[in-house]
Design a protein around this motif. Structure first.
Motif, mmCIF file in Angstrom:
data_model
loop_
_atom_site.group_PDB
_atom_site.id
_atom_site.type_symbol
_atom_site.label_atom_id
_atom_site.label_comp_id
_atom_site.label_asym_id
_atom_site.label_seq_id
_atom_site.Cartn_x
_atom_site.Cartn_y
_atom_site.Cartn_z
ATOM 1 N N ILE A 151 1.613 7.799 5.875
ATOM 2 C CA ILE A 151 1.255 7.351 4.523
ATOM 3 C C ILE A 151 -0.253 7.388 4.327
ATOM 4 O O ILE A 151 -0.744 7.746 3.243
ATOM 5 C CB ILE A 151 1.798 5.936 4.240
ATOM 6 N N GLN B 149 -5.937 7.001 -10.720
ATOM 7 C CA GLN B 149 -5.584 7.511 -9.389
ATOM 8 C C GLN B 149 -6.544 6.989 -8.327
ATOM 9 O O GLN B 149 -6.119 6.547 -7.256
ATOM 10 C CB GLN B 149 -5.619 9.042 -9.384
ATOM 11 N N ALA C 264 -2.019 9.430 1.406
ATOM 12 C CA ALA C 264 -2.913 8.777 0.443
ATOM 13 C C ALA C 264 -4.300 9.414 0.459
ATOM 14 O O ALA C 264 -4.882 9.701 -0.602
ATOM 15 C CB ALA C 264 -3.007 7.285 0.747
ATOM 16 N N ARG C 265 -4.825 9.664 1.633
ATOM 17 C CA ARG C 265 -6.162 10.266 1.716
ATOM 18 C C ARG C 265 -6.139 11.723 1.274
ATOM 19 O O ARG C 265 -7.115 12.220 0.708
ATOM 20 C CB ARG C 265 -6.704 10.135 3.138
ATOM 21 N N GLY D 242 0.814 -1.217 0.000
ATOM 22 C CA GLY D 242 0.000 0.000 0.000
ATOM 23 C C GLY D 242 0.847 1.265 0.000
ATOM 24 O O GLY D 242 0.473 2.278 -0.602
ATOM 25 N N ALA E 155 0.350 6.419 -7.100
ATOM 26 C CA ALA E 155 -0.808 7.307 -7.264
ATOM 27 C C ALA E 155 -0.368 8.770 -7.303
ATOM 28 O O ALA E 155 -0.852 9.560 -8.137
ATOM 29 C CB ALA E 155 -1.798 7.087 -6.118
ATOM 30 N N ALA F 125 -4.624 1.341 -1.991
ATOM 31 C CA ALA F 125 -3.584 1.665 -1.006
ATOM 32 C C ALA F 125 -4.177 1.818 0.391
ATOM 33 O O ALA F 125 -3.654 1.260 1.367
ATOM 34 C CB ALA F 125 -2.866 2.954 -1.412
ATOM 35 N N THR F 126 -5.264 2.573 0.511
ATOM 36 C CA THR F 126 -5.841 2.793 1.841
ATOM 37 C C THR F 126 -6.428 1.507 2.417
ATOM 38 O O THR F 126 -6.413 1.317 3.637
ATOM 39 C CB THR F 126 -6.923 3.894 1.794
ATOM 40 N N TYR G 41 -5.489 4.855 -5.033
ATOM 41 C CA TYR G 41 -5.706 5.375 -3.680
ATOM 42 C C TYR G 41 -6.610 4.447 -2.863
ATOM 43 O O TYR G 41 -6.344 4.200 -1.676
ATOM 44 C CB TYR G 41 -6.333 6.768 -3.732
ATOM 45 N N TYR H 112 -6.184 11.536 -2.468
ATOM 46 C CA TYR H 112 -7.523 11.105 -2.896
ATOM 47 C C TYR H 112 -8.509 12.266 -2.743
ATOM 48 O O TYR H 112 -9.363 12.506 -3.615
ATOM 49 C CB TYR H 112 -7.951 9.907 -2.056
ATOM 50 N N THR I 247 0.720 4.087 -2.964
ATOM 51 C CA THR I 247 0.527 5.517 -2.702
ATOM 52 C C THR I 247 1.507 6.348 -3.512
ATOM 53 O O THR I 247 1.142 7.385 -4.093
ATOM 54 C CB THR I 247 0.708 5.809 -1.194
ATOM 55 N N CYS I 248 2.761 5.896 -3.578
ATOM 56 C CA CYS I 248 3.776 6.609 -4.367
ATOM 57 C C CYS I 248 3.419 6.614 -5.853
ATOM 58 O O CYS I 248 3.622 7.626 -6.545
ATOM 59 C CB CYS I 248 5.152 5.964 -4.163
#
Length: 431
Positions: free
Chosen positions: A368, A339, A372-373, A314, A321, A346-347, A343, A376, A318-319
């Protein structure tokens, strides 16, 4: 109980099938202070057990395979304690402690890979209690303890462990005990990484800024110094360091190097971390095709090493995305579906808490998750029919963000090289 004795007999039988002599790597000899490749039988046996146990655990990646591997090394520790308890030669006491330390580092790595971070940390603490173990081995344990503490957001404890490491080296020097230059550098860079995580760039520069260290750096040292150069805008030097980190880590027989590091500081983690960091650097340089290739490579390596559902997968997603976010901005496109898929995945893997739940900035992986959020949320906010959802998510991400060096917006937007946010996959933190 019978199963336990059967496993011990199996482990003993396997070990007896190994050749009588195994070439010990030069780096191993340097770490353990043997002065050459003719290490003690205790250390050779420990190395054989480590090779067997890690190979067995990782080849099957099952609960049983990891349990069996740990049992093999527990038996090795028990045998070594028996030798010392029976009044082994004084000259061999240090050798026995070194061998036990090697086994404890490897056991810590197995616990870490199973997600048992508390057990992993306990094994590392035990290495520090081995009074006759080499300073080099104990510094390796301290480095890994710092790595685990940073990953679990125990930043204060990381600072304390780093101080203990510095005290050990100072005491060793005052006592006239040998400490290699590589190990001194390792301790220095541990401090630099802690400072960088805490946003103290000036203090980190005192650790990473010296030119005289070149030629002594390996693996983790190169990666950490590369991240410092990346964060401070020296992209060309960061690229050079990342590439060297990959070369020094990939060129080695990692199964024979495991006792030089543990947990999230092992060579496999360096390879994933350097590959991902180099991909981020290329993304920050606008070289998106090369960035995507390297980040995808990091993703594959993370899945192979940890499994496809591990949180570190995850982290890499994130990287990727965020790379697409930068690419969309540069190309005046959107990549919305790509994307969003990244995201969301990943989350999920990062086990992000509900937006309705209480915010815990000290939760594992909170850096992280917030990143990520936050990314998003930016994606949702550009869609009129989802803007309200995006604003809510953005507010949550900002309350979770804790970097002292960058705001969440700065980490996501990349406005200038010296404002680069770098994700360290080893410790799951944003630098």
């Amino acid at each position: 109980m019978l199963g336990r004795f059967a496993a011990m007999r199996t482990a003993t039988k396997v070990l007896l099938q190994y050749p009588k002599t195994i070439p010990l790597p030069v780096a191993a000899a340097r770490c353990l202070g043997t002065g050459g490749v003719d290490a003690s039988s205790h250390e050779r046996l420990a190395l054989e057990m480590i090779r067997y146990a890690l190979s067995h655990a990782r080849s099957q990646k099952s609960g049983d395979s990891y349990a069996h591997a740990l049992l093999v090394m527990e038996q090795g520790l028990s045998n070594l304690r028996g030798v010392v308890g029976a009044g082994g030669a004084v000259d061999g006491a240090g050798s026995s402690d070194n061998a036990m330390g090697m086994l404890m580092l490897a056991m810590s790595t197995l616990h870490y890979e199973r997600g048992e971070l508390r057990d992993a940390a306990e094994k590392l603490e035990m290495v520090g209690q081995l009074g006759r173990a080499s300073s080099d081995l104990r510094v390796a344990a301290w480095e890994s303890r710092v790595g685990i503490n940073l990953e679990t957001s125990e930043d204060v404890t990381s600072k304390q462990v780093e101080d203990d490491c510095s005290h050990l080296l100072r005491t060793s020097r005052e006592s006239g005990l040998p400490v290699s230059e590589v190990t001194k550098l390792r301790a220095k860079y541990i401090k630099g990484l802690v400072d960088l995580v805490n946003g103290d760039v000036n203090s980190a520069e005192l650790s990473f800024g010296g030119s005289k260290d070149r030629g002594l750096e390996e693996g983790n040292n190169l990666l950490s110094r590369g991240e410092f150069s990346h964060c401070t805008g020296n992209f060309s030097f960061a690229k050079e360091l990342y590439e060297k980190a990959l070369l020094t880590s990939e060129a080695r027989d990692t199964s024979s190097m495991t006792y030089l590091a543990a947990a999230n500081m092992v060579p496999e983690e360096v390879i994933i971390g350097a590959t991902c960091a180099l991909g981020q650097l290329l993304s920050h340089s606008g070289k998106f095709e090369e960035a995507e290739e390297l980040l995808t490579k990091a993703l594959v390596k993370a899945e192979e090493h940890f499994g496809s559902t591990h949180p570190k997968v995850g982290v890499v997603l994130t990287c990727i995305a965020i790379m697409y976010k930068h690419k969309a901005q540069m190309e005046a496109s959107s990549y919305i579906l790509i994307q969003e898929g990244l995201y969301r995945k990943a989350t999920d893997l990062l086990k992000a808490p509900s937006l309705d739940g209480e915010v815990d900035v000290l939760a594992d992986g909170s850096d992280i998750v917030a990143l990520a959020r936050g990314g998003y949320a930016d994606l949702l906010c550009i869609q009129q029919n989802r803007k309200q959802e995006g604003e809510r998510m953005k507010k949550w991400a900002e309350s979770m963000w804790r970097s002292r060096r960058l705001s969440l917006a700065e980490a996501l937007e990349f406005s200038e090289p010296s404002k680069s946010a770098v994700v360290d996959t080893r410790i799951c933190r944003v630098l």
